[in-house]
Structure formats: structure tokens, C-alpha cells
Design a protein around this motif. Structure first.
Motif, PDB file in Angstrom:
ATOM      1  N   PRO A  22       1.671 -11.881 -15.582  1.00  0.00           N
ATOM      2  CA  PRO A  22       1.841 -10.549 -15.599  1.00  0.00           C
ATOM      3  C   PRO A  22       0.539 -10.073 -16.848  1.00  0.00           C
ATOM      4  N   GLU A  23       0.125 -10.820 -17.517  1.00  0.00           N
ATOM      5  CA  GLU A  23      -0.869 -10.237 -18.554  1.00  0.00           C
ATOM      6  C   GLU A  23      -2.262 -10.176 -17.779  1.00  0.00           C
ATOM      7  N   LYS A  24      -2.181 -10.300 -16.315  1.00  0.00           N
ATOM      8  CA  LYS A  24      -3.630 -10.348 -15.598  1.00  0.00           C
ATOM      9  C   LYS A  24      -3.408  -9.440 -14.570  1.00  0.00           C
ATOM     10  N   PRO A  25      -4.282  -8.543 -14.283  1.00  0.00           N
ATOM     11  CA  PRO A  25      -4.295  -7.776 -13.106  1.00  0.00           C
ATOM     12  C   PRO A  25      -4.128  -8.565 -11.800  1.00  0.00           C
ATOM     13  N   GLN A  26      -3.054  -8.032 -10.814  1.00  0.00           N
ATOM     14  CA  GLN A  26      -2.624  -8.712  -9.651  1.00  0.00           C
ATOM     15  C   GLN A  26      -3.432  -8.099  -8.383  1.00  0.00           C
ATOM     16  N   ARG A  27      -4.640  -8.637  -8.102  1.00  0.00           N
ATOM     17  CA  ARG A  27      -5.433  -7.860  -7.198  1.00  0.00           C
ATOM     18  C   ARG A  27      -4.729  -7.872  -5.896  1.00  0.00           C
ATOM     19  N   GLY A  28      -4.635  -6.718  -5.457  1.00  0.00           N
ATOM     20  CA  GLY A  28      -3.953  -6.531  -3.910  1.00  0.00           C
ATOM     21  C   GLY A  28      -2.630  -6.561  -3.954  1.00  0.00           C
ATOM     22  N   LEU A  29      -1.811  -6.291  -5.027  1.00  0.00           N
ATOM     23  CA  LEU A  29      -0.194  -6.528  -5.290  1.00  0.00           C
ATOM     24  C   LEU A  29       0.322  -5.090  -5.717  1.00  0.00           C
ATOM     25  N   GLY A  30       1.170  -4.739  -4.836  1.00  0.00           N
ATOM     26  CA  GLY A  30       1.821  -3.612  -5.253  1.00  0.00           C
ATOM     27  C   GLY A  30       3.308  -4.242  -5.801  1.00  0.00           C
ATOM     28  N   ALA A  31       4.050  -4.107  -5.040  1.00  0.00           N
ATOM     29  CA  ALA A  31       5.522  -4.384  -5.585  1.00  0.00           C
ATOM     30  C   ALA A  31       6.188  -5.409  -4.731  1.00  0.00           C
ATOM     31  N   ARG A  32       5.718  -5.602  -3.479  1.00  0.00           N
ATOM     32  CA  ARG A  32       6.091  -6.648  -2.480  1.00  0.00           C
ATOM     33  C   ARG A  32       5.223  -7.365  -1.654  1.00  0.00           C
ATOM     34  N   PRO A  33       4.832  -8.542  -1.578  1.00  0.00           N
ATOM     35  CA  PRO A  33       3.999  -9.464  -1.035  1.00  0.00           C
ATOM     36  C   PRO A  33       4.080  -9.396   0.391  1.00  0.00           C
ATOM     37  N   SER A  34       3.911  -8.223   1.241  1.00  0.00           N
ATOM     38  CA  SER A  34       4.027  -8.319   2.733  1.00  0.00           C
ATOM     39  C   SER A  34       3.470  -7.237   3.479  1.00  0.00           C
TER      40      SER A  34
ATOM     41  N   SER B 195       0.914  -1.178   0.028  1.00  0.00           N
ATOM     42  CA  SER B 195      -0.011  -0.080   0.098  1.00  0.00           C
ATOM     43  C   SER B 195       0.802   1.209   0.137  1.00  0.00           C
ATOM     44  N   LEU B 196       1.823   1.133   0.685  1.00  0.00           N
ATOM     45  CA  LEU B 196       2.844   2.367   0.789  1.00  0.00           C
ATOM     46  C   LEU B 196       3.225   2.574  -0.851  1.00  0.00           C
ATOM     47  N   MET B 197       3.933   1.472  -1.251  1.00  0.00           N
ATOM     48  CA  MET B 197       4.217   1.765  -2.649  1.00  0.00           C
ATOM     49  C   MET B 197       3.320   2.145  -3.730  1.00  0.00           C
ATOM     50  N   LEU B 198       2.335   1.524  -3.689  1.00  0.00           N
ATOM     51  CA  LEU B 198       0.938   1.885  -4.470  1.00  0.00           C
ATOM     52  C   LEU B 198       0.765   3.466  -4.104  1.00  0.00           C
ATOM     53  N   GLY B 199       0.746   3.892  -2.842  1.00  0.00           N
ATOM     54  CA  GLY B 199       0.374   5.239  -2.705  1.00  0.00           C
ATOM     55  C   GLY B 199       1.237   6.355  -3.079  1.00  0.00           C
ATOM     56  N   LEU B 200       2.678   5.886  -3.088  1.00  0.00           N
ATOM     57  CA  LEU B 200       3.752   6.878  -3.342  1.00  0.00           C
ATOM     58  C   LEU B 200       3.720   6.933  -4.817  1.00  0.00           C
ATOM     59  N   HIS B 201       3.461   5.865  -5.492  1.00  0.00           N
ATOM     60  CA  HIS B 201       3.263   5.801  -7.226  1.00  0.00           C
ATOM     61  C   HIS B 201       2.175   6.883  -7.373  1.00  0.00           C
ATOM     62  N   ARG B 202       0.998   6.613  -6.826  1.00  0.00           N
ATOM     63  CA  ARG B 202      -0.173   7.632  -7.240  1.00  0.00           C
ATOM     64  C   ARG B 202      -0.030   9.080  -7.044  1.00  0.00           C
ATOM     65  N   VAL B 203       0.802   9.101  -5.961  1.00  0.00           N
ATOM     66  CA  VAL B 203       0.597  10.660  -5.394  1.00  0.00           C
ATOM     67  C   VAL B 203       1.966  11.416  -6.069  1.00  0.00           C
ATOM     68  N   TYR B 204       2.818  10.612  -6.290  1.00  0.00           N
ATOM     69  CA  TYR B 204       4.328  11.283  -6.819  1.00  0.00           C
ATOM     70  C   TYR B 204       4.537  10.713  -8.185  1.00  0.00           C
TER      71      TYR B 204
ATOM     72  N   PRO C 250       8.126   5.540 -10.384  1.00  0.00           N
ATOM     73  CA  PRO C 250       7.755   3.970 -10.770  1.00  0.00           C
ATOM     74  C   PRO C 250       7.888   3.175  -9.551  1.00  0.00           C
ATOM     75  N   VAL C 251       7.065   2.096  -9.586  1.00  0.00           N
ATOM     76  CA  VAL C 251       6.880   1.332  -8.207  1.00  0.00           C
ATOM     77  C   VAL C 251       8.208   0.475  -8.046  1.00  0.00           C
ATOM     78  N   ALA C 252       8.986   0.198  -8.917  1.00  0.00           N
ATOM     79  CA  ALA C 252      10.407  -0.569  -8.796  1.00  0.00           C
ATOM     80  C   ALA C 252      11.393   0.358  -8.191  1.00  0.00           C
ATOM     81  N   ARG C 253      11.340   1.458  -8.629  1.00  0.00           N
ATOM     82  CA  ARG C 253      12.236   2.522  -8.032  1.00  0.00           C
ATOM     83  C   ARG C 253      11.815   2.599  -6.756  1.00  0.00           C
ATOM     84  N   ILE C 254      10.473   2.887  -6.324  1.00  0.00           N
ATOM     85  CA  ILE C 254      10.210   3.121  -4.828  1.00  0.00           C
ATOM     86  C   ILE C 254      10.498   1.762  -4.095  1.00  0.00           C
ATOM     87  N   ARG C 255      10.122   0.643  -4.511  1.00  0.00           N
ATOM     88  CA  ARG C 255      10.550  -0.541  -3.953  1.00  0.00           C
ATOM     89  C   ARG C 255      12.017  -0.759  -3.502  1.00  0.00           C
TER      90      ARG C 255
END
Length: 218
Positions: free
Chosen positions: A206-218, A145-154, A157-162
Motif C-alpha cells: 500500500p505504500e507503493k504505487p500500484q501501476r495499472g491498478l484501479g480497484a479491481r484486477p480484471s 479503467s472505468l473506475m479510474l475514469g469515473l473517479h478522475r471525471v466526477y 471515491p474509487v471504493a464507492r464506485i467499485r
């Protein structure tokens, strides 16, 4: 090449099935972290930090995991205005509880081959756990959620945030005396592949939306 059928058809799950899958995934996730921690060859960056905190406070690693998750959730919900689901709260609470409950149950091997076998089993199980908990579709974990939020607000890229977040967390954990080791490097190299396999087992390629996943599963 024909793609293997998913382990579970997620679109057919009733609500109770979603929660059952979520709980199973979170239990496996907590077990996977405890397997790696007790192996004694190094852990993930977040657990380097969590264990580091226990060196200075009279708390368990599971309690630190829960505390850091709640702080992250507060920041993402109140500051970043990121939405979260019931799975987010269960993620925070159950993974830490499972880690503590299994502290004396999971072996502490002394021989390096056994240590590495247990560590790699933990990495593999983490991928399966991620596929289950993400497939339940009941909310991202606090770190996701942190990574998704930072990506949405700023717009970063999610990979760089992670990468940035985990480097900072790892450095903080090392300074606190957390158990960084060769296993920490192995985790960084292998976890992506493990998670990819776990997601595919549940039909979340990767071709399907991964519900509930940002960049790290924890």
C-alpha cells in the motif's frame, strides 16, 4: 517486523520481462476464474453477469467477458478520455480466451468439500495473478479503467464506485440467471485479502504505487 522480499524485483525487469509477466498473470487470472466457475458454488459479480448473458445468447462466458471488456474500454476511452496501454487490450482478449480453453480441462467437482477447495484455490490464484499483471505495469484492465475514469471525471471515491458498479452488475446477472451463490459472498469477503497478498509478493504494498491498478484486477 521485517517485510518479506518481493518475489520479483519489478524495477529490474526488461521490456520483454514485463510482457512475460503480464501474459503469465493473465493466464493465471483466466485459470482462477475458471476454477471458481467450475467449482459450482458461486462466482464473482462480473462472472455472475457474464454467465447470465450466456443463458440467453449462443455465446460462451469468455466471449461475453471479451465483449463487455471492449464495451467498457470504448466508454472509458471515448467518453471518459481515460488512457490505456497494451496490457488493457491483452487483458480483455486473453482472460476470456483462457476461460473458454480451460472449460473442459478444469474439473467440475460434485462433492462440496472438493468444490470449496477448488473455489478457494481460484481466489488465492487470482491474488497472485493480480500481482503479476499489475506488476507488469502495461495498463489497467477495462474495469479498473472505468473506475479510474469515473473517479478522475466526477471525483467519486474509487471504493464507492467499485461497490456501486459490482452491485449493479451482480443484480443484472442474477436477473439474467447467473450463478450467484455462497461463493459469491465468499469472493467478496476474501478477494481483497488475496489481492493484497499477491501485490505484496511483487513488492506492490500500500505504500507503493500500484501501476495499472484501479480497484479491481480484471
Amino acid at each position: 517486523m521485517t517485510r518479506a522480499a518481493p518475489l520479483i524485483h519489478l524495477t529490474r525487469l526488461p521490456r520483454a520481462g514485463q510482457y512475460a509477466l503480464l501474459l503469465a498473470g493473465l493466464f493465471m487470472y483466466g485459470l482462477s476464474l475458471r476454477l471458481m466457475l467450475n467449482a459450482g458454488v458461486g462466482v464473482s459479480p462480473w462472472d455472475v453477469f457474464h454467465v447470465g448473458v450466456t443463458r440467453h445468447l449462443p455465446v460462451t462466458v469468455g466471449m461475453v467477458s471479451i465483449g463487455s471488456g471492449l464495451l467498457l474500454l470504448g466508454y472509458t476511452a471515448l467518453v471518459l478520455r481515460e488512457k490505456f496501454g497494451p496490457g488493457t487490450l491483452l487483458n480483455i482478449l486473453l482472460i476470456g480466451v483462457v476461460m473458454d480453453l480451460l472449460a473442459t480441462v478444469v474439473p467440475h467437482p460434485a462433492q462440496p468439500p472438493v468444490q470449496w477447495a477448488q473455489f478457494l484455490l481460484g481466489v488465492l490464484l487470482l491474488g497472485l495473478a493480480t500481482g503479476a499483471y499489475v506488476g507488469a505495469g502495461l495498463g489497467a484492465g477495462p474495469r479498473d479503467s472505468l473506475m479510474l475514469g469515473l473517479h478522475r471525471v466526477y471525483g467519486w471515491p474509487v471504493a464507492r464506485i467499485r461497490t456501486a458498479v459490482e452491485v449493479v452488475v451482480l443484480l443484472a446477472g442474477v436477473l439474467l440467471g447467473g450463478p450467484a451463490g455462497w461463493g459469491t459472498l465468499a469472493f467478496a469477503l476474501l478477494v481483497g485479502h488475496s489481492v493484497s497478498v499477491g501485490l505484496r509478493l511483487f513488492g506492490l504494498g500500500p505504500e507503493k504505487p500500484q501501476r495499472g491498478l484501479g480497484a479491481r484486477p480484471s
